[in-house]
Enzyme design. Sequence first.
Site, PDB file in Angstrom:
ATOM      1  N   ASP A 188     -55.309  13.957  -8.098  1.00 12.45           N
ATOM      2  CA  ASP A 188     -54.735  14.907  -7.145  1.00 12.45           C
ATOM      3  C   ASP A 188     -53.383  14.381  -6.671  1.00 12.45           C
ATOM      4  O   ASP A 188     -53.212  13.171  -6.503  1.00 12.45           O
ATOM      5  CB  ASP A 188     -55.677  15.119  -5.950  1.00 12.45           C
ATOM      6  CG  ASP A 188     -55.399  16.422  -5.227  1.00 12.45           C
ATOM      7  OD1 ASP A 188     -54.324  16.536  -4.593  1.00 12.45           O
ATOM      8  OD2 ASP A 188     -56.254  17.324  -5.273  1.00 12.45           O
ATOM      9  N   PHE A 220     -69.539  28.585 -11.464  1.00 11.91           N
ATOM     10  CA  PHE A 220     -70.351  29.560 -10.742  1.00 11.91           C
ATOM     11  C   PHE A 220     -71.048  28.862  -9.572  1.00 11.91           C
ATOM     12  O   PHE A 220     -72.273  28.920  -9.418  1.00 11.91           O
ATOM     13  CB  PHE A 220     -71.385  30.194 -11.671  1.00 11.91           C
ATOM     14  CG  PHE A 220     -70.777  30.906 -12.849  1.00 11.91           C
ATOM     15  CD1 PHE A 220     -70.279  32.192 -12.729  1.00 11.91           C
ATOM     16  CD2 PHE A 220     -70.683  30.276 -14.082  1.00 11.91           C
ATOM     17  CE1 PHE A 220     -69.712  32.849 -13.812  1.00 11.91           C
ATOM     18  CE2 PHE A 220     -70.116  30.924 -15.172  1.00 11.91           C
ATOM     19  CZ  PHE A 220     -69.636  32.215 -15.041  1.00 11.91           C
ATOM     20  N   LEU A 221     -70.264  28.176  -8.758  1.00 12.35           N
ATOM     21  CA  LEU A 221     -70.812  27.371  -7.667  1.00 12.35           C
ATOM     22  C   LEU A 221     -70.786  28.147  -6.359  1.00 12.35           C
ATOM     23  O   LEU A 221     -69.755  28.700  -5.984  1.00 12.35           O
ATOM     24  CB  LEU A 221     -70.015  26.072  -7.501  1.00 12.35           C
ATOM     25  CG  LEU A 221     -69.855  25.202  -8.754  1.00 12.35           C
ATOM     26  CD1 LEU A 221     -69.031  23.968  -8.413  1.00 12.35           C
ATOM     27  CD2 LEU A 221     -71.215  24.817  -9.320  1.00 12.35           C
ATOM     28  N   GLU A 281     -70.748  27.931  -2.394  1.00  9.15           N
ATOM     29  CA  GLU A 281     -70.488  26.973  -1.324  1.00  9.15           C
ATOM     30  C   GLU A 281     -71.762  26.809  -0.496  1.00  9.15           C
ATOM     31  O   GLU A 281     -72.429  27.773  -0.149  1.00  9.15           O
ATOM     32  CB  GLU A 281     -69.332  27.452  -0.452  1.00  9.15           C
ATOM     33  CG  GLU A 281     -68.010  27.466  -1.193  1.00  9.15           C
ATOM     34  CD  GLU A 281     -66.835  27.758  -0.282  1.00  9.15           C
ATOM     35  OE1 GLU A 281     -66.840  27.287   0.868  1.00  9.15           O
ATOM     36  OE2 GLU A 281     -65.909  28.454  -0.720  1.00  9.15           O
ATOM     37  N   LYS A 311     -66.390  35.446 -15.622  1.00 13.12           N
ATOM     38  CA  LYS A 311     -66.314  34.967 -14.238  1.00 13.12           C
ATOM     39  C   LYS A 311     -65.936  36.094 -13.281  1.00 13.12           C
ATOM     40  O   LYS A 311     -66.578  36.302 -12.247  1.00 13.12           O
ATOM     41  CB  LYS A 311     -65.298  33.829 -14.156  1.00 13.12           C
ATOM     42  CG  LYS A 311     -64.896  33.423 -12.745  1.00 13.12           C
ATOM     43  CD  LYS A 311     -66.048  32.817 -11.967  1.00 13.12           C
ATOM     44  CE  LYS A 311     -65.564  32.338 -10.605  1.00 13.12           C
ATOM     45  NZ  LYS A 311     -66.618  31.661  -9.850  1.00 13.12           N
ATOM     46  N   CYS A 344     -63.853  33.214  -3.082  1.00 15.39           N
ATOM     47  CA  CYS A 344     -63.977  33.821  -4.411  1.00 15.39           C
ATOM     48  C   CYS A 344     -63.900  35.345  -4.410  1.00 15.39           C
ATOM     49  O   CYS A 344     -62.997  35.924  -5.019  1.00 15.39           O
ATOM     50  CB  CYS A 344     -65.287  33.374  -5.065  1.00 15.39           C
ATOM     51  SG  CYS A 344     -65.350  31.613  -5.466  1.00 15.39           S
ATOM     52  N   LYS A 374     -60.389  37.269  -3.446  1.00 16.69           N
ATOM     53  CA  LYS A 374     -59.267  37.076  -4.367  1.00 16.69           C
ATOM     54  C   LYS A 374     -59.626  37.470  -5.799  1.00 16.69           C
ATOM     55  O   LYS A 374     -58.763  37.967  -6.543  1.00 16.69           O
ATOM     56  CB  LYS A 374     -58.766  35.634  -4.311  1.00 16.69           C
ATOM     57  CG  LYS A 374     -59.606  34.598  -5.013  1.00 16.69           C
ATOM     58  CD  LYS A 374     -58.945  33.227  -4.959  1.00 16.69           C
ATOM     59  CE  LYS A 374     -59.751  32.179  -5.713  1.00 16.69           C
ATOM     60  NZ  LYS A 374     -59.799  32.408  -7.172  1.00 16.69           N
TER      61      LYS A 374
END
Length: 435
Positions: free
Chosen positions: A30, A152-153, A155, A208, A264, A267
Site C-alpha cells: 500500500d 463476494f465478501l 462486511e 459480480k 458495494c 456504486k
Amino acid sequence: MRITMIGTGYVGLVSGACFSDFGHDVVCVDKDERKIAALHDNIMPIYEPGLAELVATNVRAGRLAFTTNLAEGVKDADAIFIAVGTPSRRGDGHADLSYVFAAAREIAENLTRPSVIVTKSTVPVGTGDEVERILAELAPQSGAKVVSNPEFLREGAAISDFKRPDRVVVGSDDEAARAVMAEIYRPLSLNQSAPVLFTGRRTAELIKYAANAFLAVKITFINEIADLCEQVGADVQEVARGIGLDNRIGRKFLNAGPGYGGSCFPKDTLALLKTADDAEVPLRIVEATVAVNDTRKRAMGRKVIKAMGGDARGKTVGVLGLTFKPDTDDMRDAPSLSVIQALQDAGATVRAYDPEGIEQARPMLKDVTFATDAYAAADGADALVIVTEWDEFRALDLKRIAAAMASPTLVDLRNIYPRDEVERAGLRVTGIGKS
C-alpha cells in the site's frame, strides 16, 4: 504460492490475511505509509470481527508481511492481486478505474518473472482487457496473464465468506493462469465443496455486478411490499417468510428496512447502469431500484416525524445505529445519513449512538451529539429510532428506555421488537411494513 496483494483496504487486507492463513506467502502493498506502519503494530484500518487476530497469527508465522515498496512486493510473485478502490466517478456514476490502471502500470514496471495479474477489485466489463493492454505495452516480454477474480465478501462476515464461500469465480481462458488460480484456492477443497467456476474474463467481471444488482433489487422489492403492507393491513415479516420459504426465491435479503447502503450496492448498481448505457442496453429494473432506494432513505426521516405527531421542530430524536449494517464501521451511503438530515431539516435535534461507527460518522454528520450508549441516546428524547440492527440493540431494557424518554415513541426501522413487547414496556411503536 507467493502472492502479492496491491491495496490494504477492505478486500485486499481480508483476502491477504485469509490467503496467508491457507498457508500461502503473502505480501500486502500500500502507498499509505501510515496505514502500513499501523498494520506493523497490528492496528487495523477497518473494523472487521476477527481480522486483527487473523493478521497477528499469520504475521507471527512469517506468512504475511506489509510494505510500501511495490518492487519488493511483486518480486518473485506467482500471482499479483489488484485490490484497490473503484469508487463512483463524479458526474456519471461510472467506476473510477484510475487506481486499477495505476497499479497495473506499476506492476508492469516492476515485473521480474511471468506472473498472473488478478483483478480482485470490482471493475466494469472490459477492464481486464485494458489491464492486459497496459502490460503488453509496458512489459511486452513479461509473459503475464490477466485474470478476473471478483470478491463476494460481506462486511461483518468477510473472513467466513472468504474461507467458506458459496463459489469462487475465476475469469480466464488461459490454461496456465487457470492452473495457478486453482492451486491458490486448492485449500478450500480440503474442507468443503465450494465450486470454483471458471469463465471468460468479461463474464467474471459481469457476474459480480449482476449479483450485487440482483440483491439490491430483492431488498428494494421487499421494501416496496412493506409500504403496501402498511396501507392494506398486512405484515411484511410474515409476507417475507411466506415467499422466502419458496426455494426459488429464498429467505435472504427479504428483511424490510430503511434501504441499502454500504461500499458495494450503491456504486455497483450505478456502474452497471453506466455499462449498460454505453452498450445501449437499458436495465429498467436496476434503474428503478436505484431511484426507489434513494427516495426511501429520505422517506424514513418523514416516517419518524409522522410518528412524532407530524412536527419535529424543537424536539430531540435519539438514533441507534449509524453504519449501513452491523459489525462494520462503514458509513458509506448509510441510511442513517439521509434519516438524520431529514430530521434536522424538520427542526429536530439529533443524539446518536453506534457501537463502532461514531468516529467514521463525525465528519459526515454536523450538529449531531454522539451518545455513549443506547440509554444515553434515549434520555429525554421525544422519539428513539433504530436504524442499524446491532446485536446490542436486540435486548434493550425497554422499560428503562420508556422511563428515560420525554415522549415514549419508538420507531423500529429494522422490526427488531414485537409490537406487544414494546407496548407492554410503555412505548408507542412504529415498525416497517405493519399496519
